[in-house]
Motif scaffolding. Structure first.
Motif, short mmCIF file in Angstrom:
data_model
loop_
_atom_site.label_atom_id
_atom_site.label_comp_id
_atom_site.label_asym_id
_atom_site.label_seq_id
_atom_site.Cartn_x
_atom_site.Cartn_y
_atom_site.Cartn_z
N PRO A 229 40.87 34.90 24.67
CA PRO A 229 39.75 34.71 25.59
C PRO A 229 38.48 35.41 25.11
CG PRO A 229 41.23 36.36 26.47
CD PRO A 229 41.87 35.83 25.23
N PHE A 230 38.64 36.29 24.12
CA PHE A 230 37.48 37.05 23.65
C PHE A 230 36.69 36.24 22.64
CE2 PHE A 230 37.92 41.07 25.67
CZ PHE A 230 39.25 41.16 25.98
N PRO A 231 35.37 36.21 22.81
CA PRO A 231 34.55 35.45 21.87
C PRO A 231 34.53 36.14 20.51
CG PRO A 231 33.15 36.72 23.34
CD PRO A 231 34.54 36.94 23.81
N GLN A 232 34.55 35.36 19.48
CA GLN A 232 34.47 35.92 18.12
C GLN A 232 33.13 35.64 17.46
OE1 GLN A 232 38.48 34.44 16.80
NE2 GLN A 232 38.47 34.75 19.00
N PHE A 342 42.30 37.63 47.31
CA PHE A 342 41.47 36.77 48.16
C PHE A 342 39.99 37.10 47.95
CE2 PHE A 342 39.92 34.42 51.64
CZ PHE A 342 39.15 35.22 52.46
N MET A 343 39.67 38.39 47.97
CA MET A 343 38.27 38.78 47.80
C MET A 343 37.75 38.43 46.42
SD MET A 343 37.09 39.88 50.54
CE MET A 343 35.52 40.27 49.80
N GLU A 344 38.58 38.62 45.41
CA GLU A 344 38.14 38.31 44.04
C GLU A 344 37.87 36.81 43.90
OE1 GLU A 344 37.39 40.14 41.54
OE2 GLU A 344 38.29 42.10 41.89
N LEU A 345 38.77 36.00 44.46
CA LEU A 345 38.58 34.55 44.36
C LEU A 345 37.38 34.10 45.18
CD1 LEU A 345 42.31 33.43 44.42
CD2 LEU A 345 40.74 33.29 42.51
N ALA A 346 37.17 34.74 46.31
CA ALA A 346 35.98 34.42 47.12
C ALA A 346 34.72 34.73 46.33
CB ALA A 346 36.00 35.22 48.42
N PHE A 347 34.75 35.84 45.62
CA PHE A 347 33.59 36.19 44.81
C PHE A 347 33.37 35.17 43.71
CE2 PHE A 347 30.37 38.46 42.80
CZ PHE A 347 30.61 38.40 41.43
N GLU A 348 34.47 34.70 43.10
CA GLU A 348 34.34 33.69 42.04
C GLU A 348 33.71 32.41 42.60
OE1 GLU A 348 34.90 33.91 38.85
OE2 GLU A 348 35.72 35.94 38.92
N LEU A 349 34.08 32.11 43.84
CA LEU A 349 33.52 30.91 44.51
C LEU A 349 32.02 31.08 44.70
CD1 LEU A 349 34.95 28.41 45.65
CD2 LEU A 349 34.94 29.50 47.88
N ILE A 350 31.63 32.25 45.17
CA ILE A 350 30.21 32.52 45.38
C ILE A 350 29.46 32.43 44.07
CG2 ILE A 350 28.53 34.28 46.07
CD1 ILE A 350 30.66 35.38 47.98
N LEU A 412 38.73 37.17 33.44
CA LEU A 412 40.08 36.56 33.41
C LEU A 412 41.16 37.63 33.34
CD1 LEU A 412 39.98 33.49 31.02
CD2 LEU A 412 40.60 33.53 33.43
N ILE A 413 40.93 38.59 32.45
CA ILE A 413 41.93 39.64 32.24
C ILE A 413 42.14 40.47 33.50
CG2 ILE A 413 42.20 41.85 31.01
CD1 ILE A 413 40.95 40.36 28.63
N LYS A 414 41.07 40.61 34.26
CA LYS A 414 41.13 41.40 35.49
C LYS A 414 42.27 40.92 36.39
CE LYS A 414 37.88 40.40 38.30
NZ LYS A 414 36.57 40.30 38.97
N TYR A 415 42.48 39.62 36.46
CA TYR A 415 43.54 39.09 37.35
C TYR A 415 44.92 39.51 36.85
CZ TYR A 415 39.93 36.51 39.68
OH TYR A 415 38.79 36.21 40.38
N GLY A 416 45.06 39.57 35.53
CA GLY A 416 46.32 40.07 34.98
C GLY A 416 46.57 41.51 35.41
N PHE A 417 45.53 42.33 35.34
CA PHE A 417 45.69 43.73 35.72
C PHE A 417 45.89 43.88 37.23
CE2 PHE A 417 45.44 46.39 32.09
CZ PHE A 417 44.79 45.64 31.12
N ILE A 418 45.31 42.99 38.00
CA ILE A 418 45.52 43.03 39.46
C ILE A 418 47.00 42.79 39.77
CG2 ILE A 418 45.11 41.73 41.60
CD1 ILE A 418 42.19 41.45 40.71
N LEU A 419 47.57 41.80 39.10
CA LEU A 419 49.00 41.52 39.33
C LEU A 419 49.87 42.67 38.82
CD1 LEU A 419 49.10 37.73 38.40
CD2 LEU A 419 49.42 38.73 40.67
N LEU A 420 49.54 43.17 37.65
CA LEU A 420 50.34 44.27 37.09
C LEU A 420 50.25 45.51 37.97
CD1 LEU A 420 49.54 43.96 33.27
CD2 LEU A 420 51.76 43.65 34.35
N GLY A 421 49.05 45.84 38.40
CA GLY A 421 48.88 47.03 39.24
C GLY A 421 49.52 46.86 40.60
#
Lengths: 495, 358
Positions: A229-232, A342-350, A412-421
């Motif tokens: 996902p990281f740009p090169q 929920f809040m993170e996805l709402a923010f993505e929507l905004i 994107l990675i943030k969601y992975g860490f949300i699930l892991l945490g």
């Protein structure tokens, strides 16, 4: 178009060939003309409508050319055409019809003359393009506000304006079988590694694609690790940044019809730096950079760490804070993990709505987002105030990352860490960090490690540019970065 | 042009060694080195390990192509011994981490699942030698700073107890146990016998052109010994010489009592454990990587998966059945240390023989 059908002296043959290929293209004009005394010399002007000024206007160069030829003998007309006696800029004889077609489609006028076995490409104003304007995506407080446009010619000129040296080379390439999009490589010949240039050329050549409409397509086709996902490749709309990077030994790739330039090679640090870092004093630049790196870490770790702490490790917090968290969550029916998601996805929507919203209504998003999502959701006990604060901080932190593609990767990675945490606490966070760092350690950009210069001291010939997390004073920044050839690493010295 | 030659620098090698050994040593190693005797064990044992690493450094050439220098059967035998060492260490680690995570970090999740996640994370890390070097280099700096600050805080907050324990009164009443000291030295060298792998690994390390002398692992061993000494002193101050009998991880109990200035966080053992956990997952990833690497050097391609599966089974099922991990420290002292010393001698002989042929 690979075959080379030569332009013949027979204008009619040439005309038949061009008419057959331009059939159904009402925007391509084939205008017969008569040149010379008594109109004895037939000619044909072929051009795309709106790319060439009115041919008969006296004040236009083309108009003057035709008026000048009106009084000449046929022989003199041929001589004038061949010798370009009016000194038209970009007037170039072309051998084949295909070259003529390409030149015409690139926005030039193609002039075919009876009895002359070449087509004459006459440069003109070209396709309509936006004028140079401010960049929307890369705002700075200090420095030029000019931004690239969709015209590759204009963009090249914007860089040339800043580097007035013939050492700066501008190399043209073409990509896209149908689009024939013009690509331009801009680099300093003395500074850049020839192997990097060669690799870039090979990367562009390795795919056969029908159309290249933006530099993003080139980027995705040529980057080494297309799964990451990281740009090169770094992108920029700022000519001053592009010029700065050319002077640091990088290659700038410009794509016609795209205001976004690619900077190659690119490492992680490039995505965190801004042009202001060089223009400002070193104390300010260093402070802002530290803030940016801290923001980068918060952007992907804050939400996950919050969930880990309140779910598994509350003993780490002071008692008052734990009680405050517990009180704020009273009555919220959802587990913390769902709440934050929920809040993170709402923010993505905004965020997504804000990008698509027409300009006049974009301010509404702030009101909708703040009042409805934030305040009303808390009042209705759907989410706790703490979750709103954490998500808002995380979002603000992501906006502090200068490069949009890098921001997207961390989002994107943030969601992975949300699930892991949320599911495994700090155990999951640490293992996630290990995987993330392992991935970044693996990435390279044209054989340069992505984590340069954090790990740079081991690479032979590398000299510390003193421009890492903390920037040295300008007079101490004597060395160019790793992109530059070893023999050219010294950037600054006293007379 | 840049880093294309599949090699790493000595700095990256040091960082790998430091990062890999730190967690395991601080959590499970240092409880056995408490007291003055333990400190002597660390110091002298460290010196012996440095000397040994110097001898091993000279034998690098043999392990560039072990089949050529040693013959097929001896090379396979030596590789097999190292593979067993790696797999046993990995299995031991997997079992320990599963238990540690269940006890300190994640309650309510079965230890076997935690062990599986640990193995998968280690597998998911880099499997390229340069990538591992870079990962270690960038992680070690952060881990060392954070961990060092926390250990320093712990030392400062425990300093009144330190004076009492190490003061004259203590010396007069207990005396110095030389036998225990010698045992500690032997134990330290046994636990550090993994440096025998160095001969396999240093073929991938390039010497710096700027330094005249050949580099080795001495700086890494010295630094690690300092870390372990600090940890051992802290344990002694808090628990005396009984730390080894504790079922929990003594160093984490020490860190649990440390307070940050300002009272911002009540406990810092979680942060310390997170740093050590990172070190442990790096160690397991290194075990998988070098297990595949050693096999490659004797022309067998097995990848990392077989060692990962074996480690997982050893750490979970086999541990539940036979509780074999209690024997692991003894295996290091009584089996692997003598065998590693013998392999050093054999490699030295093979190297001399190859010079004789020239």
């Amino acid at each position: 178009m690979t075959d080379g059908t030569p332009v013949t002296k027979n204008l009619e043959e040439n005309e038949v060939w061009f008419r057959s290929r331009c059939e159904g293209c009402s925007d391509i004009k084939l205008q017969p003309m008569r040149l010379g005394k008594d109109g004895s010399v037939s000619a044909l002007a072929i051009y795309v409508e709106n790319t060439v000024p009115n041919l008969i206007l006296e004040e236009s160069v083309l108009g003057r050319m035709f008026i000048d030829m009106a009084g000449k003998d046929p022989k003199e007309v041929y001589q004038a055409v061949e010798a370009n006696s009016l000194g038209l800029s970009e007037a170039q004889p072309l051998q084949t019809r295909e070259e003529g077609m390409n030149a015409m489609l690139a926005g030039n006028l193609l002039l075919l003359v009876e009895g002359y076995d070449k087509g004459l490409k006459i440069g003109s104003k070209g396709y309509p393009a936006r004028s140079v304007d401010n960049t929307d995506t890369e705002k700075v407080l200090r420095g030029s506000n000019e931004g690239f446009t969709e015209s590759v010619k204009t963009n090249t000129a914007l860089i040339r304006k800043r580097i007035r040296s013939t050492d700066m080379k501008v190399e043209e390439l073409t990509a896209g079988v149908r689009s024939n999009t013009r690509l331009v490589l801009v680099y300093m010949k003395e500074l850049v590694y020839p192997e990097v240039l060669e690799q870039i050329r090979r990367g562009i050549d390795q795919f056969v694609i029908d159309g290249v409409l933006d530099s993003g397509i080139i980027e995705q086709l040529t980057e080494e690790d297309w799964v990451s996902p990281f740009p090169q490749f770094q992108t920029t709309e700022r000519p001053d940044l592009a010029a700065m990077e050319v002077l640091d030994g990088r290659v700038v790739l410009l794509c016609d019809n795209s205001p976004v330039a690619l900077l190659l090679p690119s490492v992680f640090q490039d995505f965190m730096n801004v042009t202001e870092d060089r223009y400002n004093r070193f104390e300010i630049a260093s402070f802002e950079r530290v803030i940016r790196y801290a923001a980068m870490i918060f952007s992907f770790l804050l939400s996950g760490t919050y969930l880990a702490v309140i779910g598994f490790h509350t003993m780490i917090l002071p008692t008052n804070l734990i009680l405050s968290f517990a009180e704020s969550r009273q009555g919220v029916p959802f587990p913390s993990l769902l709440e934050v998601l929920f809040m993170e996805l709402a923010f993505e929507l905004i965020r997504e709505a804000g990008i698509r919203m027409p300009g006049a209504l974009s301010g509404t998003i702030g009101i909708v987002g703040g009042l409805i999502i934030g305040d009303a959701a808390v009042s209705a006990n759907l989410v706790s105030p703490m979750a709103v604060v954490i998500v808002a901080l995380s979002a603000l932190s992501s906006f502090a990352i200068p490069n949009e593609e890098c921001t997207s990767a961390f989002r994107l990675i943030k969601y992975g860490f949300i699930l892991l945490g949320g599911l495994l606490g700090m155990y999951g966070i640490v293992l996630g960090l290990y995987l993330l760092l392992g991935h970044l350690a693996r990435l390279t950009s044209f054989k340069i490690p992505y984590l340069m210069p954090f790990i740079g001291k081991d690479i032979a010939g590398y000299q510390d540019e003193r421009d890492l997390l903390v920037r040295a004073p300008m007079r101490k920044m004597r060395y160019r970065p790793i992109y530059t050839r070893r023999s050219q690493r010294v950037r600054l010295r006293e007379k | 042009m840049f880093a294309e030659n599949n090699r790493i620098s000595w700095s990256q090698m040091h960082c790998q060694c430091l990062l890999a050994a730190l967690g395991m040593g601080l959590i499970w190693g240092i409880p056995e080195f408490t007291g003055r005797e333990g400190a002597v064990g660390i110091l002298i044992g460290g010196i012996l390990l440095v000397l040994w690493s110097g001898i091993l450094r000279r034998q690098m050439t043999v392990f560039r192509d072990p089949i050529r220098y040693l013959g097929k059967v001896p090379a396979w035998l030596i590789a097999g011994i190292w593979e067993s060492y790696l797999v046993l260490t990995g299995g031991w680690l997997v079992g320990k981490v599963g238990h540690l995570a269940g006890e300190y970090l994640v309650s309510g999740v079965p230890e076997t699942l935690l062990s599986l996640i640990f193995v998968l994370a280690a597998l998911g890390g880099s499997h390229h030698v340069q990538a591992r070097g870079r990962l270690a280099q960038i992680s070690w700096g952060v881990a060392a700073w954070l961990g060092g600050i926390l250990l320093l805080l712990a030392a400062v907050q425990n300093s009144p107890s330190l004076e009492m324990v190490w003061g004259d009164q203590h010396l007069e009443t207990t005396g110095f146990d030389w036998k225990r000291s010698v045992k500690s030295i032997g134990k330290y060298v046994a636990y550090g016998s993994g440096i025998g792998l160095m001969t396999w690994l240093t073929v991938q390390v390039r010497d710096s052109k700027e330094k005249r002398k050949k580099e080795g692992l001495a700086p890494a061993i010295g630094q690690l010994s300092l870390w372990f000494l600090t940890g051992a002193v802290l344990l002694t101050v808090n628990f005396g010489t009984d730390a080894t009998t504790m079922n929990t991880c003594p160093i984490l109990e020490v860190m649990a009592g440390v307070e940050l200035p300002g009272g911002f966080l009540r406990r810092v053992d979680l942060i310390f454990l997170s740093i050590l956990l990172f070190s442990l997952v790096f160690l397991l990833g290194s075990i998988f990587f070098y297990s595949s690497y050693v096999a490659d050097r004797i022309h067998i391609s097995i990848g990392r998966l077989p060692s990962a599966i074996l480690c997982f089974l050893l750490g979970t099922t086999a541990q539940e059945q036979w509780n074999w991990s209690r024997q692991y420290p003894k295996m290091l002292s009584r089996v692997y240390l003598p065998v590693c010393l013998m392999m050093t001698v054999c490699a030295a002989w093979a190297r001399r023989k190859s010079y004789g042929k020239r």
